[in-house]
Design a protein around this motif. Structure first.
Motif, mmCIF file in Angstrom:
data_model
loop_
_atom_site.group_PDB
_atom_site.id
_atom_site.type_symbol
_atom_site.label_atom_id
_atom_site.label_comp_id
_atom_site.label_asym_id
_atom_site.label_seq_id
_atom_site.Cartn_x
_atom_site.Cartn_y
_atom_site.Cartn_z
ATOM 1 N N LYS A 96 0.827 -1.209 0.000
ATOM 2 C CA LYS A 96 0.000 0.000 0.000
ATOM 3 C C LYS A 96 0.856 1.251 0.000
ATOM 4 C CE LYS A 96 -4.068 2.054 0.384
ATOM 5 N NZ LYS A 96 -5.099 1.949 -0.699
ATOM 6 N N ALA A 97 2.035 1.173 0.632
ATOM 7 C CA ALA A 97 2.924 2.331 0.735
ATOM 8 C C ALA A 97 3.419 2.799 -0.628
ATOM 9 C CB ALA A 97 4.109 1.996 1.640
ATOM 10 N N PHE A 98 3.489 1.890 -1.611
ATOM 11 C CA PHE A 98 3.958 2.276 -2.940
ATOM 12 C C PHE A 98 3.013 3.274 -3.606
ATOM 13 C CE2 PHE A 98 6.210 -1.840 -2.565
ATOM 14 C CZ PHE A 98 7.498 -1.377 -2.805
ATOM 15 N N GLU A 99 1.773 3.348 -3.136
ATOM 16 C CA GLU A 99 0.817 4.315 -3.676
ATOM 17 C C GLU A 99 1.173 5.738 -3.250
ATOM 18 O OE1 GLU A 99 -3.980 5.313 -3.390
ATOM 19 O OE2 GLU A 99 -3.184 3.421 -2.619
ATOM 20 N N TYR A 100 1.884 5.874 -2.134
ATOM 21 C CA TYR A 100 2.167 7.199 -1.579
ATOM 22 C C TYR A 100 3.645 7.555 -1.580
ATOM 23 C CZ TYR A 100 -2.489 6.232 0.261
ATOM 24 O OH TYR A 100 -3.821 5.906 0.381
ATOM 25 N N SER A 101 4.525 6.572 -1.734
ATOM 26 C CA SER A 101 5.953 6.846 -1.657
ATOM 27 C C SER A 101 6.682 6.125 -2.786
ATOM 28 C CB SER A 101 6.496 6.401 -0.292
ATOM 29 O OG SER A 101 7.804 6.876 -0.090
ATOM 30 N N SER A 102 7.987 6.421 -2.931
ATOM 31 C CA SER A 102 8.769 5.835 -4.020
ATOM 32 C C SER A 102 9.339 4.487 -3.626
ATOM 33 C CB SER A 102 9.918 6.774 -4.401
ATOM 34 O OG SER A 102 10.857 6.850 -3.345
ATOM 35 N N LEU A 164 2.915 9.594 4.844
ATOM 36 C CA LEU A 164 1.968 8.491 5.040
ATOM 37 C C LEU A 164 2.565 7.175 4.562
ATOM 38 C CD1 LEU A 164 -0.798 7.356 5.766
ATOM 39 C CD2 LEU A 164 -1.624 8.081 3.500
ATOM 40 N N GLY A 165 3.233 7.222 3.410
ATOM 41 C CA GLY A 165 3.895 6.018 2.896
ATOM 42 C C GLY A 165 4.952 5.493 3.844
ATOM 43 N N ASP A 166 5.734 6.422 4.439
ATOM 44 C CA ASP A 166 6.768 6.010 5.392
ATOM 45 C C ASP A 166 6.157 5.356 6.629
ATOM 46 O OD1 ASP A 166 8.541 7.066 3.617
ATOM 47 O OD2 ASP A 166 8.984 8.874 4.779
ATOM 48 N N LEU A 167 5.071 5.919 7.124
ATOM 49 C CA LEU A 167 4.412 5.349 8.297
ATOM 50 C C LEU A 167 3.847 3.963 7.996
ATOM 51 C CD1 LEU A 167 2.539 8.500 9.702
ATOM 52 C CD2 LEU A 167 4.599 7.402 10.616
ATOM 53 N N LEU A 168 3.302 3.779 6.791
ATOM 54 C CA LEU A 168 2.787 2.467 6.395
ATOM 55 C C LEU A 168 3.911 1.434 6.353
ATOM 56 C CD1 LEU A 168 0.270 3.434 3.548
ATOM 57 C CD2 LEU A 168 -0.295 2.543 5.811
#
Length: 336
Positions: A96-102, A164-168
Motif C-alpha cells: 500500500k505504501a507504494f501508492e504514496y511513496s517511491s 503516510l507512505g513512510d508510516l505504512l
C-alpha cells in the motif's frame, strides 16, 4: 590440526552460503518491490489481491507435498493462523505504501525490520547478541545511511504522500518482524514444508476475507490488460521463490541475519532501476553495498548458536555420549 582446519573451512563455507542465499532473497525482494510499485504506476490499487496469488501458489504447491506425506501438524494450527495474519498485514501495508511513496524510500525503510527483530528475538526466543554482532548490524545500517545521502541527489523520495507512505512501511516492518521471528521459531523446531504450506493456506484465507471487505469494489473497476496480468504473475513468482528460500536462511542464520541480508534489496532495486529506467546512480551506492557486505560478514562470522527458549523446551531427549567421551566410557566398562 587437520580436523580443526577442515572445521574452520566448513564453517566459512557455511557463512558464505548463508550470505549467498541472503542476497538471492534480497534480489527477489527487490523484484517484489519493483513489480508492486509498477502495479501502482499502472493505476491498480489492490495490494491484498497482489499478495493473494502468492499465498495461493504456496498453499497449492507445498500443501500438496504436506498432504502426500499424510502427517499430522507439528505446530498447532492456531499458531499458523496468527503467523498467516501478521504476514498478510505486513505485505498489505508495504504494498500500500507504494501508492504514496517511491520504491527507493520503501526499500530503505525496510531496515526498521532489523530493530524489531532484534527486540523480538531477545525477549521471545532468548537470543543473545555479542558486541561484534551489534557492530556488524551497525555497519549494515551505516551503509544504508550512505544510500539515503545518495538518494537525495539521484531521484530518491517523491510520491504523493511520502510521510503516510513512510508510516505504512514502518507499520509493515513490525508485522514482518513478527512473521520472521515466528517463522524462525517454527522452522528451527519443526518442518520447513509445513511452515511454508501453512503460511500459504492461512495467508490465502485471510487475504480472501480482507479482499471481500476492502478491495471488492476496486477489483470490479480494474481494466485488466496483458501488462497488468504479467506484472501480477511476476510478483507472484518472485514472492513464491522468496518464501521458498526464506526458511533455509532462517534455519541457518536466524531472523536477524536474514533481515540484515535483505537490507541490500535497495541496492538491487537501484540495479533494476538502471536497466529498466536507464538512470545513473551515485558512487555512494557501490560504497554502501561494500559496507553492508562487510557488516553482514562480521555479523555472520561471529554468530554463535544461541541457547534459545525452543531448545530448552525439549528436555525429554536422552543423553547421548559422543566422541572421545564415548570411547573412554566404553574402555572403562571393558576394564571393569
Amino acid at each position: 590440526m587437520d580436523i580443526r582446519g577442515w572445521r574452520n573451512k566448513e564453517a566459512l563455507l557455511r557463512v558464505l552460503y548463508a550470505l549467498f542465499l541472503g542476497q538471492v532473497v534480497s534480489f527477489l525482494m527487490a523484484i517484489m518491490a519493483f513489480t508492486a510499485s509498477f502495479v501502482t504506476d499502472l493505476g491498480v490499487d489492490t495490494p491484498l489481491t497482489l499478495s493473494f496469488f502468492s499465498y495461493l501458489a504456496l498453499a497449492l504447491v507445498y500443501g500438496s507435498i504436506l498432504l502426500y506425506r499424510r502427517q499430522k501438524l507439528l505446530v498447532p494450527w492456531y499458531w499458523y493462523v496468527l503467523l498467516g495474519f501478521v504476514d498478510v498485514q505486513g505485505n498489505y501495508l508495504v504494498n500500500k505504501a507504494f501508492e504514496y511513496s517511491s520504491i527507493t524510500s520503501v526499500t530503505l525503510l525496510d531496515c526498521w525490520t532489523v530493530a524489531w527483530v532484534i527486540i523480538l528475538t531477545w525477549f521471545f526466543l532468548g537470543t543473545r547478541y555479542s558486541l561484534w554482532q551489534f557492530c556488524g548490524a551497525a555497519l549494515c545500517i551505516a551503509g544504508l545511511g550512505l544510500v539515503l545521502i545518495s538518494d537525495a541527489g539521484v531521484g530518491g523520495g517523491g510520491g504523493s504522500k511520502p510521510l503516510l507512505g513512510d508510516l505504512l512501511v514502518i507499520g509493515g516492518t513490525f508485522f514482518y518482524a513478527m512473521s520472521n521471528v515466528g517463522e524462525e521459531f517454527c522452522v528451527k523446531k519443526k518442518d520447513r514444508v509445513e511452515v511454508v504450506s501453512m503460511i500459504g493456506l492461512f495467508g490465502t484465507l485471510v487475504s480472501v476475507c480482507q479482499i471481500a471487505i476492502m478491495e471488492r469494489k476496486t477489483l470490479e473497476s480494474v481494466q485488466w490488460s496483458a501488462e497488468i496480468i504479467l506484472t501480477f504473475a511476476g510478483y507472484a513468482f518472485a514472492t513464491f521463490m522468496f518464501y521458498t528460500l526464506v526458511p533455509f536462511v532462517l534455519q541457518m542464520s536466524g531472523a536477524t541475519m536474514f533481515n540484515l541480508s535483505i537490507l541490500t534489496s535497495d541496492m538491487w532495486a537501484v540495479i533494476i532501476r538502471i536497466f529498466f529506467y536507464h538512470q545513473q546512480v551515485d558512487w555512494l551506492y557501490y560504497l554502501s553495498f561494500a559496507i553492508v557486505v562487510v557488516g553482514l560478514f562480521i555479523y555472520s562470522k561471529t554468530e554463535k548458536d544461541p541457547v534459545s527458549i525452543p531448545a530448552l523446551e525439549n528436555r525429554n531427549v536422552p543423553y547421548q555420549v559422543l566422541g572421545e567421551e564415548g570411547v573412554e566410557s566404553r574402555n572403562e566398562t571393558i576394564a571393569s
